[in-house]
Design an enzyme around this catalytic site. Structure first.
Site, mmCIF file in Angstrom:
data_model
loop_
_atom_site.group_PDB
_atom_site.id
_atom_site.type_symbol
_atom_site.label_atom_id
_atom_site.label_comp_id
_atom_site.label_asym_id
_atom_site.label_seq_id
_atom_site.Cartn_x
_atom_site.Cartn_y
_atom_site.Cartn_z
ATOM 1 N N ASP A 48 -9.921 2.791 2.605
ATOM 2 C CA ASP A 48 -10.010 2.069 3.889
ATOM 3 C C ASP A 48 -10.641 2.957 4.967
ATOM 4 O O ASP A 48 -11.460 2.499 5.759
ATOM 5 C CB ASP A 48 -8.615 1.656 4.376
ATOM 6 N N LYS A 86 0.796 -1.232 0.000
ATOM 7 C CA LYS A 86 0.000 0.000 0.000
ATOM 8 C C LYS A 86 0.829 1.283 0.000
ATOM 9 O O LYS A 86 0.444 2.264 -0.625
ATOM 10 C CB LYS A 86 -0.945 0.008 1.207
#
Ligand code: ATR
Length: 270
Positions: free
Chosen positions: A107, A71
């Protein structure tokens, strides 16, 4: 599903990625809107990530989700970075366009939507966050954006202290130090993934007034204890589905109904 010359390719890059539920519900979302698209898992080793990204661009892949451990690198390599992803320091969604690669983080949105179902008003809410890894950063970002007061605990104290400076939270050396004050407890550590994992703190200390969220998407020992105590609690499945629904919206412009994605994963969850 029919694959033809016009099928658009999406996917998820991770290491490992075999257990990801994203291919299940993202493909369901494509089918729901009758889009000629497919979503596939790509298991990519950290040392191959940059090459893989170049390959995806060259192959005309339209968009990907990014999971552990890529990420941070995904954000770094993107041409355009959404401000939330930048503040969190990682991207879980990439969109490939003619202009270049756009990076987003969904997220924090997934967490926010899910946690609001447990406790709608986060302003001034006292929250104990457990863990200081990648997921914790998205959680802290969302909580601080909403004006919550956050206590942060992590096994490795230095990491928690650094995040406390960045996100303006209060560092605690032990979870127990904040249990009295905390109204909401959020576990972002991987403890509880395995039944034999040790408890993060003495769960006998939970009180019915505590609300408890675990970002692991099944009933962990922490959530089981919360249930036994009569606490309101929530696992991480909705966070996972909401972040994915937001990625889908970024790629396609469509809002897939929650029930559609939820139904598609039920048979995969223990
Ligand atoms: P993620 O992106 O899912 O947050 P991560 O960045 O690897 O994954 O973070 C894992 C988190 O779980 C960290 O907070 C980690 O604590 P450390 O920073 O001390 O490593 C926590 N964690 C993992 N195993 C743990 C264990 N056995 N006891 C306590 N915390 C643990």
């Amino acid at each position: 599903m029919t694959i033809d010359g016009k099928t658009q390719v999406y996917g998820i890059l991770g290491y490992p990625v075999k257990h990801s539920l994203s291919p299940v519900f993202q493909n369901r979302a494509f089918r729901y809107f009758s889009l000629n698209a497919v979503y596939v898992p790509f298991e990519v080793k950290p040392e191959d990530f940059e090459t893989a990204l170049r390959g995806l661009k060259a192959l005309g892949v339209k968009g990907v989700n990014i999971t552990l451990p890529h990420k941070e690198k995904a954000l770094e390599l993107a041409d355009f970075k959404d401000s939330h992803a930048q503040a969190i320091g990682s991207a879980n969604t990439l969109k490939f366009t003619e202009d270049g690669v756009y990076a987003y983080n969904t997220d924090w949105i997934g967490f926010l939507k899910a946690v609001r179902e447990l406790t709608p008003n986060l302003r001034d809410l006292k929250v104990l966050v457990l863990g200081a890894g990648g997921s914790a950063k998205a959680v802290l970002y969302a909580l601080k954006l909403e004006g919550a007061r956050v206590f942060l605990w992590n096994r490795t104290q230095g990491k928690a202290k650094r995040l406390c400076e960045e996100f303006k939270c209060i560092h605690v050396k032990k979870p127990e130090e904040a249990l009295e004050e905390a109204e909401l407890i959020v576990n972002t550590t991987s403890l509880g993934l395995k039944e034999e994992d040790p408890p993060i703190f003495d769960y006998k200390e939970l009180k019915p007034r505590h609300k408890v969220m675990d970002i692991i998407y099944r009933e962990t020992p922490l959530l089981r204890s919360a249930k036994e105590k009569g606490c309101l609690y929530k696992d991480g499945l909705d966070m996972l589905l909401y972040q994915g629904m937001e990625s889908f919206r970024i790629w396609t412009g469509y809002d897939v109904p929650y029930e559609v994605v939820k139904d598609s994963v039920l048979e995969y969850i223990i």
